[in-house]
Design an enzyme around this catalytic site. Structure first.
Site, short mmCIF file in Angstrom:
data_model
loop_
_atom_site.label_atom_id
_atom_site.label_comp_id
_atom_site.label_asym_id
_atom_site.label_seq_id
_atom_site.Cartn_x
_atom_site.Cartn_y
_atom_site.Cartn_z
N ASP A 103 -41.25 4.69 -8.82
CA ASP A 103 -40.32 3.90 -8.05
C ASP A 103 -39.22 4.85 -7.60
O ASP A 103 -39.05 5.94 -8.16
CB ASP A 103 -39.76 2.77 -8.93
N ASP A 149 -35.48 3.94 -6.19
CA ASP A 149 -34.08 3.65 -6.46
C ASP A 149 -33.81 3.47 -7.95
O ASP A 149 -34.49 2.70 -8.64
CB ASP A 149 -33.65 2.38 -5.73
N ASP A 206 -37.45 1.39 -13.01
CA ASP A 206 -36.28 0.86 -13.70
C ASP A 206 -36.27 -0.66 -13.76
O ASP A 206 -35.47 -1.25 -14.47
CB ASP A 206 -35.00 1.29 -12.99
#
Length: 277
Positions: free
Chosen positions: A18, A20, A192
């Protein structure tokens, strides 16, 4: 610790990241808000609201309902935006805005996976106008991102063609595994957000990075590694080993107006708090 160099007589493997708050310390789309303002794509009030949106994102991220609101709003917002202009804005400001917020720990992991013979794939809900150049900056081999329909006039029509979010990310990972010959049981994934749980579940080595509360609970319950990335650093300030020119990103799935996702989060947060002016 990562396992050693891959045996190339075995099925290929990859590491899926991922973007961000996993590879970079902020939202990739929100980071460009000032540049989009200077380019005339958003107004001053949107810039002020985006500062608050960035705070909300860093504090807890966006859950499923919030992301759905963003998706619906961005479709209308980006209608008529010139794709070339968006790409030019990102290209002109990429190094100044993104390079300083790349996590040192993430850059090291990308380097280690490449040394071990694994492909590196960025899988992001953000758009390719942002994700593709960031992927190239990082030396990623492939990029999976949201895309929108572009009309014959070179502008966004406002229709979403592909939304790289939640289960759709996992589907993209499986499709890449089939087309590229990856053995998912030996692949790695990093995120996250609990919204990426399907992607994490699809590989043999899932990792939670700076996880939100829900993902942290899942990771602890399942015995997944939980990583803490907290050292943003410019790539040129890292060890010489990472200063080698990055491999060009081979884009698997492309495209959306990056500013559209930005303004989607701006729109949602503005409903929760009155505008600053």
């Amino acid at each position: 610790m990562l396992k050693g160099v891959e045996n190339h007589s075995s099925p290929r493997t990859a590491a899926f990241f991922d973007l961000d708050k996993t590879v970079i310390a902020k939202s990739s789309t929100l980071t460009f808000s000032k540049s989009f303002y200077q380019g005339g794509l958003i107004n001053r009030r949107a810039v002020l609201r985006t500062a608050y949106a960035q705070f909300v994102f860093l504090a807890g991220g966006a859950d499923h309902d919030q992301m759905e609101r963003m998706r619906q709003y961005l479709s209308a917002l980006c209608r008529g935006w010139n794709v070339r202009q968006v790409k030019e804005i990102v290209a002109e400001t990429l190094h100044d805005l993104i390079d300083p917020i790349i996590y040192d720990e993430a850059a090291s992991l990308i380097e280690e996976h490449h040394i071990a013979g694994r492909d590196v794939v960025i899988v992001s809900t953000s758009g390719a106008e942002v994700v593709e150049p960031i992927g190239e900056l990082l030396g990623a081999d492939r990029v999976v991102a949201t895309r929108m329909v572009v009309g014959d006039d070179g502008c966004f029509t406002g229709e979403v063609e592909y939304y790289a979010y939640g289960p759709t990310k996992a589907e993209a990972v499986r499709e890449l595994a089939e087309s590229e010959g990856y053995d998912l049981s030996r692949c790695y994934a990093y995120s996250d957000s609990v919204t990426d749980l399907p992607m994490l579940e699809s590989v043999g080595h899932p990792h939670a990075v700076n996880p939100d509360r829900a993902l942290r609970r899942e990771a602890l319950a399942r015995g997944w590694p939980v990583l803490d990335f907290h050292r943003p650093v410019r790539l040129k300030q890292r060890l010489p080993a990472f200063s080698v020119p990055p491999r060009p990103a081979l884009v698997a799935v492309a495209a959306i107006g990056a500013a559209a996702a930005t303004a989607g989060l701006v729109w949602y947060t503005s409903r929760r708090r009155p505008p600053a002016i």
